[in-house]
Scaffold this active site. Sequence first.
Site, PDB file in Angstrom:
ATOM      1  N   GLN A  46      -5.264  -6.123   4.828  1.00  0.00           N
ATOM      2  CA  GLN A  46      -3.821  -5.972   4.604  1.00  0.00           C
ATOM      3  C   GLN A  46      -3.541  -5.079   3.409  1.00  0.00           C
ATOM      4  OE1 GLN A  46      -1.621  -9.593   4.840  1.00  0.00           O
ATOM      5  NE2 GLN A  46       0.293  -8.681   4.164  1.00  0.00           N
ATOM      6  N   ASP A  47      -3.747  -5.589   2.195  1.00  0.00           N
ATOM      7  CA  ASP A  47      -3.602  -4.737   1.021  1.00  0.00           C
ATOM      8  C   ASP A  47      -4.664  -5.115   0.002  1.00  0.00           C
ATOM      9  OD1 ASP A  47      -0.559  -6.332  -0.287  1.00  0.00           O
ATOM     10  OD2 ASP A  47      -2.516  -7.145   0.154  1.00  0.00           O
ATOM     11  N   PRO A  48      -4.861  -4.290  -1.024  1.00  0.00           N
ATOM     12  CA  PRO A  48      -5.933  -4.555  -1.980  1.00  0.00           C
ATOM     13  C   PRO A  48      -5.718  -5.866  -2.732  1.00  0.00           C
ATOM     14  CG  PRO A  48      -5.130  -2.292  -2.183  1.00  0.00           C
ATOM     15  CD  PRO A  48      -4.161  -3.021  -1.310  1.00  0.00           C
ATOM     16  N   GLY A 117       1.488  -7.445  -1.239  1.00  0.00           N
ATOM     17  CA  GLY A 117       2.434  -6.887  -0.285  1.00  0.00           C
ATOM     18  C   GLY A 117       3.463  -5.951  -0.875  1.00  0.00           C
TER      19      GLY A 117
END
Length: 204
Positions: A46-48, A117
């Site tokens: 999804q994201d780091p 997010g």
Amino acid sequence: MPYTRHALREYERRSRVEQVLPPKADIFAWTRYAAPEDIKVVILGQDPYHSRGQAHGLAFSVNRGVPVPPSLQNIYAAVQKNFPGAPRPSHGCLEDWARRGVLLLNTSLTVRSGAPGSHSSLGWGRLVHAVLARLSAESGPLVFMLWGAHAQRAFGAAGKRHLVLTYSHPSPLSRAPFVHCTHFAEANAFLEQHGRGGVDWSIV
């Protein structure tokens, strides 16, 4: 690509007023380890990680010396269940996987420190979609591992010659325990069947 330039401009703007992770030099680290034609597996995140010192440009991976996050601990547990007798890694750096043709790609390449997010609207998604579409069209056969609803929504579609595997996210908060995920053994069986050779999932 125009959307890449837009995302980079927005990244530069935000980085002047907030701490952005990973460091700029690591945003495209996922491109360094294997040529497109050598990619065998794509794991879509999804994201780091949003805590300082963790993210270094590879999905689910952390720098050496950083405690292994719970999600990655669950991934390791699944690998061990897929391959009984496999040693438990002592760190969370997945560069070995990347060198062996596993593309560890997040749908968002950056994040504001402490705010998961937060960069989902930055524009990285269009770049990632283009990368996945090109791999699907020109490489393979490939295995796509999509863990959790976000990755499954973000993925789109792949050609019939590829294997698409879905499961719950490896987070400890997920409904289905990730230790029961058999994707690693399934991926190797598919790759070997198609003459590409399985992935060595060990981490040294």
